[in-house]
Design an enzyme around this catalytic site. Structure first.
Site, PDB file in Angstrom:
ATOM      1  N   LYS A 173      10.500   1.337 -28.568  1.00  0.00           N
ATOM      2  CA  LYS A 173      10.637   2.410 -27.894  1.00  0.00           C
ATOM      3  C   LYS A 173       9.613   3.713 -27.320  1.00  0.00           C
ATOM      4  O   LYS A 173       9.662   4.199 -26.179  1.00  0.00           O
ATOM      5  CB  LYS A 173      12.019   3.344 -28.777  1.00  0.00           C
ATOM      6  CG  LYS A 173      12.316   4.582 -28.289  1.00  0.00           C
ATOM      7  CD  LYS A 173      13.152   4.576 -26.868  1.00  0.00           C
ATOM      8  CE  LYS A 173      13.325   6.159 -26.403  1.00  0.00           C
ATOM      9  NZ  LYS A 173      14.284   6.252 -25.386  1.00  0.00           N
ATOM     10  N   LYS A 241       8.332  15.345 -28.326  1.00  0.00           N
ATOM     11  CA  LYS A 241       8.280  14.966 -29.610  1.00  0.00           C
ATOM     12  C   LYS A 241       8.021  13.340 -29.623  1.00  0.00           C
ATOM     13  O   LYS A 241       7.368  12.812 -30.477  1.00  0.00           O
ATOM     14  CB  LYS A 241       9.927  15.092 -30.094  1.00  0.00           C
ATOM     15  CG  LYS A 241      10.541  14.423 -31.323  1.00  0.00           C
ATOM     16  CD  LYS A 241      11.081  13.174 -31.258  1.00  0.00           C
ATOM     17  CE  LYS A 241      12.688  13.295 -30.652  1.00  0.00           C
ATOM     18  NZ  LYS A 241      13.132  12.045 -30.361  1.00  0.00           N
TER      19      LYS A 241
HETATM   20  P1  NAP Z   1      20.809  16.573 -28.422  1.00  0.00           P
HETATM   21  O1  NAP Z   1      21.955  16.583 -27.271  1.00  0.00           O
HETATM   22  O2  NAP Z   1      19.943  17.371 -28.664  1.00  0.00           O
HETATM   23  O3  NAP Z   1      21.709  15.876 -29.560  1.00  0.00           O
HETATM   24  C1  NAP Z   1      21.139  15.881 -31.101  1.00  0.00           C
HETATM   25  C2  NAP Z   1      22.206  15.930 -31.865  1.00  0.00           C
HETATM   26  O4  NAP Z   1      21.428  15.699 -33.337  1.00  0.00           O
HETATM   27  C3  NAP Z   1      23.071  16.933 -32.301  1.00  0.00           C
HETATM   28  O5  NAP Z   1      24.433  16.400 -32.358  1.00  0.00           O
HETATM   29  C4  NAP Z   1      22.635  17.785 -33.362  1.00  0.00           C
HETATM   30  O6  NAP Z   1      23.566  18.514 -33.924  1.00  0.00           O
HETATM   31  C5  NAP Z   1      22.304  16.661 -34.248  1.00  0.00           C
HETATM   32  N1  NAP Z   1      21.162  17.039 -35.034  1.00  0.00           N
HETATM   33  C6  NAP Z   1      19.767  17.452 -34.979  1.00  0.00           C
HETATM   34  N2  NAP Z   1      19.360  17.702 -36.021  1.00  0.00           N
HETATM   35  C7  NAP Z   1      20.177  17.609 -36.831  1.00  0.00           C
HETATM   36  C8  NAP Z   1      19.981  17.853 -38.462  1.00  0.00           C
HETATM   37  N3  NAP Z   1      18.845  18.226 -38.911  1.00  0.00           N
HETATM   38  N4  NAP Z   1      21.291  17.519 -39.258  1.00  0.00           N
HETATM   39  C9  NAP Z   1      22.387  17.111 -38.695  1.00  0.00           C
HETATM   40  N5  NAP Z   1      22.349  16.965 -37.099  1.00  0.00           N
HETATM   41  C10 NAP Z   1      21.296  17.241 -36.442  1.00  0.00           C
HETATM   42  O7  NAP Z   1      19.848  14.990 -28.179  1.00  0.00           O
HETATM   43  P2  NAP Z   1      20.086  14.030 -27.438  1.00  0.00           P
HETATM   44  O8  NAP Z   1      19.735  13.932 -26.292  1.00  0.00           O
HETATM   45  O9  NAP Z   1      21.511  13.446 -27.761  1.00  0.00           O
HETATM   46  O10 NAP Z   1      19.148  12.927 -28.180  1.00  0.00           O
HETATM   47  C11 NAP Z   1      19.484  12.206 -29.350  1.00  0.00           C
HETATM   48  C12 NAP Z   1      18.233  11.362 -29.749  1.00  0.00           C
HETATM   49  O11 NAP Z   1      18.342  10.153 -28.604  1.00  0.00           O
HETATM   50  C13 NAP Z   1      16.806  11.793 -29.919  1.00  0.00           C
HETATM   51  O12 NAP Z   1      16.218  11.203 -31.109  1.00  0.00           O
HETATM   52  C14 NAP Z   1      16.291  11.562 -28.485  1.00  0.00           C
HETATM   53  O13 NAP Z   1      14.870  11.333 -28.579  1.00  0.00           O
HETATM   54  C15 NAP Z   1      16.958   9.955 -28.248  1.00  0.00           C
HETATM   55  N6  NAP Z   1      17.219   9.707 -26.874  1.00  0.00           N
HETATM   56  C16 NAP Z   1      17.808  10.690 -25.724  1.00  0.00           C
HETATM   57  C17 NAP Z   1      17.952  10.274 -24.426  1.00  0.00           C
HETATM   58  C18 NAP Z   1      18.349  11.269 -23.408  1.00  0.00           C
HETATM   59  O14 NAP Z   1      18.449  10.864 -22.089  1.00  0.00           O
HETATM   60  N7  NAP Z   1      19.072  12.189 -23.959  1.00  0.00           N
HETATM   61  C19 NAP Z   1      17.812   9.051 -24.244  1.00  0.00           C
HETATM   62  C20 NAP Z   1      17.219   7.970 -25.054  1.00  0.00           C
HETATM   63  C21 NAP Z   1      17.076   8.350 -26.358  1.00  0.00           C
HETATM   64  P3  NAP Z   1      23.998  20.064 -33.370  1.00  0.00           P
HETATM   65  O15 NAP Z   1      24.946  19.783 -32.353  1.00  0.00           O
HETATM   66  O16 NAP Z   1      24.454  20.766 -34.486  1.00  0.00           O
HETATM   67  O17 NAP Z   1      22.969  20.580 -32.908  1.00  0.00           O
END
Ligand code: NAP
Length: 298
Positions: A173, A241
């Protein structure tokens, strides 16, 4: 069918849980901000209060949270998945985090009482890939666990590849993120250059997207760039990140990544300008500012 749990219902986790429901899995979900779980509850998922409760009610638990310390807390914290472990539990981390920490998590899971199995299975394809169940899934861990997870992965993605042992999915990744970030820079520079040439930006985008200059970024980010729509998708803070993880690993392996270092510095400028929560493709703005040229259609 196996009972599936989801911890983390952000931009990615929520549509992934929805696709698991659509495929017929019994689904239990939780989220730190529990309010965000409501729509999934209405769609038929059971809402649990903690990752521990999710694990108790599930055979397979998917974690989809932000960064390495977040995965650690939702798996090994006092109300984490490990506290709810039972015979046969498989914990699959689909967030993008450190490959080194991922190997440690696998060791800790094997030493847990009771022990549980783990896979790392980070994804690529963005929010649209998550919604349309078209993610690319890069898997690290044992073949037998992947085989077991395959029906779930097939409900979430289209390209599912076993890369190697624990941590190998995360390493893959990070390699992917290098290509994503540098492609994004290429698209940004191409559009600013085209604007300076005074040529039609939409026609330019269309023809490049059909030729050797095409990329996922050209197909998916360029239309948003031209429309001036910088909502995330994939946030700049998350991209940074990931590039930090890349550069930390490159440093310890003595690998020189000049393109990644440059694009990381450009994203830092964007963060300093308050763009951390914008979409990844807001990188265009940095290139626009350097030449005082706005590559927008409006
Ligand atoms: P996001 O919308 O910011 O969601 C993050 C989630 O993690 C939220 O549900 C958040 O809860 C939860 N969270 C964060 N810290 C936490 C903690 N300490 N304890 C419990 N829950 C926690 O991010 P995302 O875009 O879905 O990305 C999630 C992962 O997938 C990341 O690692 C990212 O790099 C990866 N990713 C993202 C994409 C993309 O296009 N977005 C593509 C591939 C991979 P809250 O709702 O309470 O904040």
């Amino acid at each position: 069918m196996e009972r599936v749990g989801f911890v983390g219902l952000g931009i990615m986790g929520a549509p992934m849980a929805r696709n698991a429901l659509r495929a017929g899995f019994p689904v239990t979900v939780t989220n730190r901000t529990l309010e965000r779980a409501k729509p999934l509850g209405e769609a038929g998922a059971t809402i649990a209060r903690t990752p521990r409760e999710v694990a108790e009610r599930s055979d397979i638990v998917v974690t989809m949270v932000t960064n390495t310390p977040d995965v650690e807390v939702v798996i090994f914290g006092p109300e984490g998945v490990a506290a709810g472990a039972h015979d046969g539990l498989l914990a699959i981390d689909m967030s993008t985090v450190s490959p080194v920490a991922t190997r440690e998590f696998a060791t800790r899971a094997a030493a847990n009482r009771p022990p549980f199995r783990t896979l790392d299975a980070p994804v690529s394809g963005g929010e649209v890939g998550a919604i349309e169940a078209r993610l690319a899934i890069m898997v690290g861990g044992e073949e037998s666990d992947l085989k077991r997870a395959m029906p779930l992965f097939e409900a979430l993605g289209k390209t599912i590849v076993h890369i190697g042992d624990h941590g190998a999915g995360q390493a893959c990744k990070l390699a992917n993120q290098i290509a994503v970030a540098i492609n994004n820079l290429g698209v940004s520079e191409a559009l600013v250059f085209a604007k300076a040439q005074g040529i039609d930006l939409e026609r330019t985008r269309q023809v490049i997207a059909g030729g050797a200059g095409s990329s996922w970024a050209m197909q998916n980010y360029a239309p948003k760039m031209l429309a001036g729509d910088f909502r995330p998708g994939f946030m700049v803070d998350l991209q940074q990140k990931d590039l930090r993880l890349v550069l930390d690993n490159a440093y310890s392996e003595h690998v020189s990544l000049p393109g990644t270092s440059l694009v990381h510095a450009l994203y830092t400028a964007l963060q300093q300008d308050g763009g951390g929560r914008e979409g990844n493709h807001a990188l265009l703005r940095v290139i626009e500012r350097l030449s005082r040229i706005e590559a927008r259609q409006r």
